[in-house]
Design a protein around this motif. Structure first.
Motif, PDB file in Angstrom:
ATOM      1  N   UNK A   1     -36.856  11.015 -80.182  1.00  0.00           N
ATOM      2  CA  UNK A   1     -36.197   9.855 -80.806  1.00  0.00           C
ATOM      3  C   UNK A   1     -37.164   9.022 -81.642  1.00  0.00           C
ATOM      4  N   UNK A   2     -38.450   9.061 -81.298  1.00  0.00           N
ATOM      5  CA  UNK A   2     -39.436   8.296 -82.067  1.00  0.00           C
ATOM      6  C   UNK A   2     -39.584   8.841 -83.483  1.00  0.00           C
ATOM      7  N   UNK A   3     -39.233  10.107 -83.670  1.00  0.00           N
ATOM      8  CA  UNK A   3     -39.341  10.739 -84.994  1.00  0.00           C
ATOM      9  C   UNK A   3     -38.026  10.710 -85.768  1.00  0.00           C
ATOM     10  N   UNK A   4     -37.018  10.065 -85.202  1.00  0.00           N
ATOM     11  CA  UNK A   4     -35.727   9.999 -85.878  1.00  0.00           C
ATOM     12  C   UNK A   4     -35.819   9.089 -87.091  1.00  0.00           C
TER      13      UNK A   4
ATOM     14  N   UNK B   1     -28.472  14.486 -87.942  1.00  0.00           N
ATOM     15  CA  UNK B   1     -29.598  13.572 -87.793  1.00  0.00           C
ATOM     16  C   UNK B   1     -30.788  14.116 -88.580  1.00  0.00           C
ATOM     17  N   UNK B   2     -31.612  13.205 -89.082  1.00  0.00           N
ATOM     18  CA  UNK B   2     -32.811  13.583 -89.819  1.00  0.00           C
ATOM     19  C   UNK B   2     -34.041  13.142 -89.027  1.00  0.00           C
ATOM     20  N   UNK B   3     -34.985  14.091 -88.819  1.00  0.00           N
ATOM     21  CA  UNK B   3     -36.206  13.824 -88.075  1.00  0.00           C
ATOM     22  C   UNK B   3     -37.423  14.026 -88.980  1.00  0.00           C
ATOM     23  N   UNK B   4     -38.463  13.273 -88.655  1.00  0.00           N
ATOM     24  CA  UNK B   4     -39.749  13.497 -89.301  1.00  0.00           C
ATOM     25  C   UNK B   4     -40.537  14.508 -88.474  1.00  0.00           C
ATOM     26  N   UNK B   5     -41.301  15.369 -89.172  1.00  0.00           N
ATOM     27  CA  UNK B   5     -42.108  16.366 -88.469  1.00  0.00           C
ATOM     28  C   UNK B   5     -43.382  16.665 -89.224  1.00  0.00           C
ATOM     29  N   UNK B   6     -44.243  17.442 -88.572  1.00  0.00           N
ATOM     30  CA  UNK B   6     -45.503  17.838 -89.195  1.00  0.00           C
ATOM     31  C   UNK B   6     -45.802  19.287 -88.846  1.00  0.00           C
ATOM     32  N   UNK B   7     -46.028  20.101 -89.857  1.00  0.00           N
ATOM     33  CA  UNK B   7     -46.315  21.517 -89.652  1.00  0.00           C
ATOM     34  C   UNK B   7     -47.770  21.706 -89.225  1.00  0.00           C
TER      35      UNK B   7
ATOM     36  N   UNK C   1     -33.363   5.732 -93.546  1.00  0.00           N
ATOM     37  CA  UNK C   1     -34.804   5.898 -93.639  1.00  0.00           C
ATOM     38  C   UNK C   1     -35.070   7.371 -93.881  1.00  0.00           C
ATOM     39  N   UNK C   2     -35.328   7.696 -95.138  1.00  0.00           N
ATOM     40  CA  UNK C   2     -35.506   9.090 -95.539  1.00  0.00           C
ATOM     41  C   UNK C   2     -34.295   9.933 -95.152  1.00  0.00           C
ATOM     42  N   UNK C   3     -33.144   9.275 -95.139  1.00  0.00           N
ATOM     43  CA  UNK C   3     -31.919   9.949 -94.710  1.00  0.00           C
ATOM     44  C   UNK C   3     -31.440  10.895 -95.793  1.00  0.00           C
ATOM     45  N   UNK C   4     -31.197  12.131 -95.444  1.00  0.00           N
ATOM     46  CA  UNK C   4     -30.818  13.127 -96.426  1.00  0.00           C
ATOM     47  C   UNK C   4     -29.317  13.140 -96.654  1.00  0.00           C
ATOM     48  N   UNK C   5     -28.510  12.776 -95.654  1.00  0.00           N
ATOM     49  CA  UNK C   5     -27.067  12.760 -95.810  1.00  0.00           C
ATOM     50  C   UNK C   5     -26.474  11.569 -95.089  1.00  0.00           C
TER      51      UNK C   5
END
Length: 875
Positions: free
Chosen positions: A558-561, A569-575, A864-868
């Motif tokens: 949820x912290x990355x939501x 839902x859109x999440x932030x991530x890091x590869x 917030x950086x929401x795609x849809x």
């Protein structure tokens, strides 16, 4: 009829009136008429004052003072101009203006013939200043006024100045403004050296000198050029070389090319038809006819130019050819024997750099074995450097014209043109660069024979019958051998590639049975299951495993939501390589999810533009569907624009750059991408911002693709967000590129004001932001500046014209009727200040948010950086 400034007298008459009263009434009526009508001449002793008219003998045209009327039928200024207009046409249609850049501030204007025999325009508002006068010529020191000097208005609309003993010394036909009338000779007068030209009005209610002009280029085969700009003047559009297309039973052209000059004129076959050729304020040339039916009349155009991208001058550069009929492919191609000068730009659908010869040695087309290849039905290239060539036998003109071209190394092409007036075929040859060639389909244009070398002729048969072809046989045989080897090698490589793909697929299945998941990132070059069927994805789209996405988002913490919307839902991530991503997880409960997911994955992978968000890949595993995007540091535009703290970082320059960037992205979708794309859900929350505040359009789940010139469609399933949806889409389901234009206009107003589209709506107030801006606009331009974001207060005065231009552009975009809205190319030109802005018409602003939208949903629009964040309604 519109008000010409005539004085009107109202007289009350009783039932009983004596002879003296009747006589007095008669005298008053005569005085009233005299103040309105002044015959058809102006002389030294008979000036024309504001409030009076000079009317041609047959009543066709009137000369007088007027205040211009805009497209809305209202006059937007009290300034007065001296002009000529149609006297019998109910709608004000001015065809010539004298003082177009020096308006009179009141009704004190007066035009007269002075003692030197010139027409002069003066005003008591500017005593001692001539606001306009006819061209001063060498006159005797003591001009005899009694010898007679007068200006007469003719039924052709021509105002002619005569001087006693010298005849005509000046005429308005030699100095047109924005209109060519019947009988007017337009072009080069070799006797006087004058080259007539049209210049557009600034706008429909401002006759001042505009940004576009039209001139006749007399060189080579004469052609019309539309020029853009007032300082840096560049060709914007070019007509085909003479002779031009004619309209049987309507009007015809007459062309003169002799010692007197190079000029053309036109006339109607039916004298009762009223026709004019006008250059409007946005650079469109239109032949128009007055059409009246059932008591209502209006001007109707026969054609207009420029109309398509291929109409723009040199759109495909030197040695390029433009084809507006192409579907799903770039409209530019190279002429035979040439290839793109800049292949990278060409792949990005920018052909302005043009083409170059395929062979380094440019002289290869002037040697043994060269010939011609034919392009059928084209608008012939710029003929400024073309020449007419006399040939001996008209029966074999094709052969003779080709032979004379081959005999001259500078000759690059030729065409056989039908001169209808002379009833013979003529040979036109080009010497030098070929530019601005356009395909005209199958029923118009001429055939162009392009000169190519022997190598280019190899494998092809020249269309010029009678010219020797044996010289290219060696080249043909060599090319055939090469082609055979190419086929064999290609067949071998295809078989090898299929074997490799099959081995790789078997290996992948083996890995899945062992690990239970795919690797971190695999390139998708095969078909993957989606829903109940199979779908082939774009070869550049990457496939991510569910485990790798889970690791990147910390098990979808949820912290990355970042936000959520109608499809998930859109999440932030890091590869693992450090790249930050935004993962859109499709909701399993979404009834429309699979369709939108497939649509967005396929569509956005094909789109490449700096102002579109980049799709990195997708994940399809365990009935879970996800899209992986690049992560943008500043997230969505609405999260910055509507935040009182963050909006301070958006000064006017940044806001303007965001507007232009969005416009460029939409223009790419509408015109420059391989498929015409209508977004259908453009809003501030779907505009993402990178670290430098550059905008990128996102959310293509509801977008629709079209082929060729298809501009729109109709749907029973309305998807979008109220306030941003155009009225024809929200109510009737009609959507088109103009639907996106409407949404863009709303976004412009939000960027300028810092106010949400529906933030002003109250229970007793049906107007939203659009209605609020429109009400201010109707008052005056100063008042509309009240809508500007208070954080820009320090810049309002300095940026007044730029901000006002953007507001006016936004109002043009949100006009109620789709046909009234400009396309995105025009919008971008307006934002850049490269196009005159017309007056906006009534916008559509009665649509509010859906009554079922809760307060919570309204608050969640700030993504917030929401795609849809699309709201779907089924009809």
């Amino acid at each position: 009829m519109f008000n010409h400034g005539c004085q009107r007298i109202s007289v009350c008459v009783g039932r009983k009136m004596g002879f003296s009263s009747l006589f007095l009434l008669y005298i008053l009526i005569l005085l009233s008429l005299c103040s309105c009508y002044y015959g058809d001449t102006i002389s030294i002793n008979k000036p024309l004052k504001d409030g009076s008219l000079v009317i041609s003998k047959g009543g066709n045209f009137a000369l007088g003072f007027f205040s211009p009327v805009g497209d809305n039928g209202k006059s937007g200024t009290s300034s007065r101009y001296l002009g000529i207009w149609y006297n019998k046409v109910p709608k004000q249609t001015v065809v010539w203006v004298a003082n177009r850049d020096d308006p009179i501030k009141d009704s004190s204007g007066e035009v007269s013939v002075d003692n030197h025999g010139n027409l002069i325009l003066v005003s008591s508002h500017s005593p001692g200043v001539q606001l306009w006068s006819t061209k001063k010529e060498a006159m005797p020191m003591f001009f005899n006024a009694s010898a007679g000097a007068a200006a007469q208005l003719f039924d052709s609309g021509n105002l002619v100045l005569f001087r006693g003993g010298r005849g005509m010394v000046w005429q308005s036909f030699d100095h047109p403004t924005d209109t060519i009338l019947q009988g007017m000779k337009f072009g080069l007068n070799r006797t006087s050296g004058a080259l007539s030209s049209l210049t557009s009005w600034r706008s429909s209610d401002d006759p001042g000198t505009g940004d576009y002009s039209l001139k006749l280029d007399p060189r080579g085969s004469p052609q019309l050029f539309l020029i853009k700009g007032t300082t840096r003047r560049e060709p914007y559009w070019r007509s085909a070389p003479w002779p031009w297309k004619k309209y049987p039973h309507v009007y015809n052209y007459t062309f003169e090319n002799n010692e007197a000059g190079v000029m053309f004129s036109y006339h109607t076959y039916d004298p009762s038809i009223t026709i004019r050729i006008v250059l409007d304020g946005v650079g469109i040339l239109k032949p128009m006819a007055w059409h009246e039916r059932d008591g209502n009349g209006d001007w109707r155009e026969f054609w207009s130019a420029p109309k398509l991208r291929c109409d723009l001058y040199a759109h495909c550069g030197e040695y390029g050819s433009c084809d507006p009929l192409r579907v799903n492919t770039f409209e530019c191609s190279c002429l035979p024997g040439y290839e793109p000068k800049n292949p990278m730009e060409w792949s990005l659908r920018d052909g302005s750099d043009g083409c170059v010869s395929k062979r380094v040695n440019s002289s290869s087309t002037c040697g043994e074995g060269d010939g011609f290849l034919r392009l059928e039905h084209v608008k012939l290239p710029d003929s400024s450097h073309a020449i007419w060539v006399d040939v001996l036998l008209s029966s074999s003109i094709d052969l003779e014209c080709g032979k004379t071209c081959l005999s001259n190394c500078s000759c690059s092409a030729y065409a056989i043109v039908n001169a209808n007036e002379e009833k013979k075929r003529l040979c036109l040859q080009w010497h030098g660069v070929l530019v601005d060639t356009t395909n005209r389909g199958t029923t118009d244009g001429y055939d162009l024979y392009v000169r190519v070398d022997a190598v280019e002729l190899a494998g092809r048969s020249t269309d010029l019958d009678g010219l020797p072809k044996w010289r290219s046989m060696v080249a043909v045989m060599g090319a055939s051998v090469t082609a055979a080897w190419f086929v064999i090698v290609s067949f071998y490589l295809v078989l090898r590639r299929k074997r490799q793909v099959k081995d790789k697929a078997n290996s992948r299945r083996s890995d899945q049975s062992t690990d239970g998941s795919l690797g971190y990132r695999e390139r998708m070059g095969n078909e993957l299951p989606i829903g109940s069927g199979k779908r082939t994805y774009h070869q550049d789209l990457s496939f991510f495993s569910l485990s790798s996405i889970s690791a990147a988002t910390d098990d979808f913490s949820p912290a990355n939501k970042l936000g959520h919307g109608g499809f998930g839902i859109v999440y932030k991530g890091q590869l693992p390589d450090g790249q930050e991503i935004a993962v859109k997880v499709l909701s399993k409960n979404s009834g429309q999810g699979t369709e939108e997911f497939e649509n967005e994955a396929e569509l956005i992978a094909k789109l490449q533009h700096r102002n579109l968000v980049k799709l990195l890949g997708c994940c399809i595993e365990h009935h879970q569907q996800m899209l992986v995007y690049e992560y943008l540091a500043n997230r969505s535009l609405d999260s910055v624009l509507f935040d009182e703290t963050r909006k301070v970082s958006l000064d006017w320059n940044k806001r303007y750059n965001i507007m232009v960037g969005i416009a460029r992205g939409i223009l790419y979708l509408h015109q420059d991408s391989r498929l015409r794309v209508i977004h259908r859900d453009l809003k501030t929350s779907n505009i993402l911002l990178d670290a430098d505040m550059n905008p990128k359009i996102s959310d293509f789940g509801t977008a629709r693709m079209f082929k060729g010139d298809v501009l729109g469609d109709r749907t029973h399933r309305i998807v979008g967000t109220y306030g941003y949806m155009s009225p024809e889409y929200a109510v009737l389901g009609h959507f088109s590129t103009k639907s996106d234009v409407f949404s863009f206009g709303v976004v412009l107003l939000e960027i300028i004001s810092g106010i949400r589209i529906n933030a002003l709506c109250e229970e007793d107030e049906p107007q939203n932001l659009i209605g609020h801006v429109w009400e201010l606009w109707k008052v005056d331009m100063e008042r509309v500046m009240q809508v500007v974001d208070p954080s820009l207060e320090d810049e309002k005065e300095k940026r007044f014209e730029d901000i006002l231009r953007c507001i006016q552009t936004a109002l043009l975009c949100v006009q109620e009727k789709a046909d009234d809205r400009p396309d995105m190319l025009a919008v971008l030109l307006m934002l850049n200040g490269e196009r005159t802005l017309p007056s906006p018409k009534q916008p559509a602003f009665i649509f509010r948010e859906h009554p079922l939208m809760s307060k919570q949903e309204e608050e969640e629009q700030c993504s917030i950086n929401q795609v849809t964040i699309t709201m779907c309604l089924s009809r």
